[in-house]
Design a protein around this motif. Sequence first.
Motif, short mmCIF file in Angstrom:
data_model
loop_
_atom_site.label_atom_id
_atom_site.label_comp_id
_atom_site.label_asym_id
_atom_site.label_seq_id
_atom_site.Cartn_x
_atom_site.Cartn_y
_atom_site.Cartn_z
N MET A 177 9.02 7.86 -2.10
CA MET A 177 7.91 7.05 -1.62
C MET A 177 7.65 5.87 -2.56
O MET A 177 7.28 4.78 -2.12
CB MET A 177 6.64 7.91 -1.49
CG MET A 177 5.56 7.25 -0.63
SD MET A 177 3.99 8.18 -0.58
CE MET A 177 4.52 9.76 0.02
N LEU A 180 10.29 3.25 -1.64
CA LEU A 180 10.14 2.71 -0.28
C LEU A 180 8.82 1.98 -0.08
O LEU A 180 8.68 1.19 0.85
CB LEU A 180 10.23 3.86 0.73
CG LEU A 180 11.60 4.54 0.84
CD1 LEU A 180 11.53 5.73 1.78
CD2 LEU A 180 12.65 3.55 1.32
N SER A 181 7.83 2.24 -0.95
CA SER A 181 6.51 1.61 -0.80
C SER A 181 6.32 0.39 -1.67
O SER A 181 5.26 -0.23 -1.66
CB SER A 181 5.41 2.64 -1.10
OG SER A 181 5.48 3.73 -0.22
N LEU A 187 8.64 -5.23 -2.06
CA LEU A 187 9.07 -5.04 -0.68
C LEU A 187 9.78 -6.28 -0.15
O LEU A 187 10.60 -6.18 0.77
CB LEU A 187 7.85 -4.72 0.20
CG LEU A 187 7.27 -3.32 0.06
CD1 LEU A 187 5.98 -3.21 0.86
CD2 LEU A 187 8.25 -2.26 0.50
N ARG A 195 11.10 -2.14 5.26
CA ARG A 195 9.69 -2.54 5.22
C ARG A 195 8.93 -1.92 6.38
O ARG A 195 7.75 -1.57 6.25
CB ARG A 195 9.58 -4.06 5.23
CG ARG A 195 10.11 -4.73 3.96
CD ARG A 195 9.57 -6.14 3.82
NE ARG A 195 10.02 -7.02 4.87
CZ ARG A 195 11.15 -7.74 4.81
NH1 ARG A 195 11.94 -7.66 3.75
NH2 ARG A 195 11.49 -8.54 5.81
N SER A 198 8.25 1.72 5.60
CA SER A 198 7.22 1.90 4.57
C SER A 198 5.81 1.92 5.16
O SER A 198 4.88 2.40 4.50
CB SER A 198 7.32 0.78 3.52
OG SER A 198 6.87 -0.46 4.04
N ARG A 199 5.64 1.45 6.38
CA ARG A 199 4.31 1.38 6.97
C ARG A 199 3.76 2.75 7.37
O ARG A 199 2.58 2.86 7.70
CB ARG A 199 4.31 0.44 8.19
CG ARG A 199 4.59 -1.01 7.81
CD ARG A 199 4.39 -1.96 8.97
NE ARG A 199 4.69 -3.33 8.58
CZ ARG A 199 3.85 -4.12 7.92
NH1 ARG A 199 2.65 -3.66 7.58
NH2 ARG A 199 4.19 -5.36 7.60
N LEU A 201 3.91 5.23 5.20
CA LEU A 201 3.72 5.89 3.90
C LEU A 201 2.38 5.48 3.29
O LEU A 201 2.10 4.28 3.18
CB LEU A 201 4.86 5.52 2.94
CG LEU A 201 6.27 5.83 3.45
CD1 LEU A 201 7.30 5.29 2.47
CD2 LEU A 201 6.44 7.33 3.65
N ARG A 204 2.27 2.84 0.39
CA ARG A 204 2.42 1.42 0.76
C ARG A 204 1.06 0.74 0.83
O ARG A 204 0.87 -0.37 0.34
CB ARG A 204 3.16 1.31 2.10
CG ARG A 204 2.98 -0.01 2.86
CD ARG A 204 3.71 -1.16 2.20
NE ARG A 204 3.41 -2.43 2.85
CZ ARG A 204 4.14 -2.96 3.84
NH1 ARG A 204 5.21 -2.32 4.30
NH2 ARG A 204 3.82 -4.13 4.36
#
Length: 251
Positions: A177, A180-181, A187, A195, A198-199, A201, A204
């Motif tokens: 996380m 990816l965040s 990003l 991207r 990531s929304r 998570l 983010r």
Amino acid sequence: MSAYTALTAAGYRAQVRDKATLFFTFAFPLLFLVVFGLIFSGQDVEQSGRPYISYIAPGVMSWGVANAAVFGIAFTLMQWRRDDLLRLIRLSPTPLTTVLASRYVLALVVGVVQAAVFVAVAMLPGFGLELDGRWPLVLPALVLGITAFMAIGVIVGNYARTPEAVAAIANCMMVPMAFLSGSFLPLDMMPSWLRTVSRVLPLRYLNDAASGALTGSGSLAAIGVGCAALAGFALLFGAIGLKTFRWSDQS
């Protein structure tokens, strides 16, 4: 003395006495700040032209606070269940909400102090973080973020039966996380599909709100969206945590 006061005081004493855990709670995020700060010192992100520190500092701070919230409550619930402390508490008039509220206050205090120390270090000349005038808006983001990630930690603590299981489950969530965040890498450098991923998570949104408040990289609306998303995650994971809560490994 009320049950809430007794549990909070006991939790505070336990944290203060466990100096090794307390030290690494604060030192671990700072280690990443030093590493990334030295690697990207004086460099800007090509896609946006902003200095790396304006991405890295809020992101690593958010990850450190979230990490502490998850691990703190997960280890506590696992240990209390394994030692039968939760079963004894259940036999008393103390409700579950009081148990979790006592841990929540401690998590908030640790998280806010952790963030303050981190930002103070990031503002040193060697790193050069410059705060935006709306930096106080990071406080509601931190409170909501700690709430959401503590709820995740409750879920982890509900299922893990050993310290090794807590570490394995929590790390399998928090490490990917973080990447990816945008905690460790901006990003802007990632492919568009990552991207988009990531929304979903929560980290983010904590990163976005913290970055917008501390460095002015986002609008007030973006900070509000981040806080609203964190509140939604807190409600969702909180409901799951309460639904799956176990007082004993035999239940």
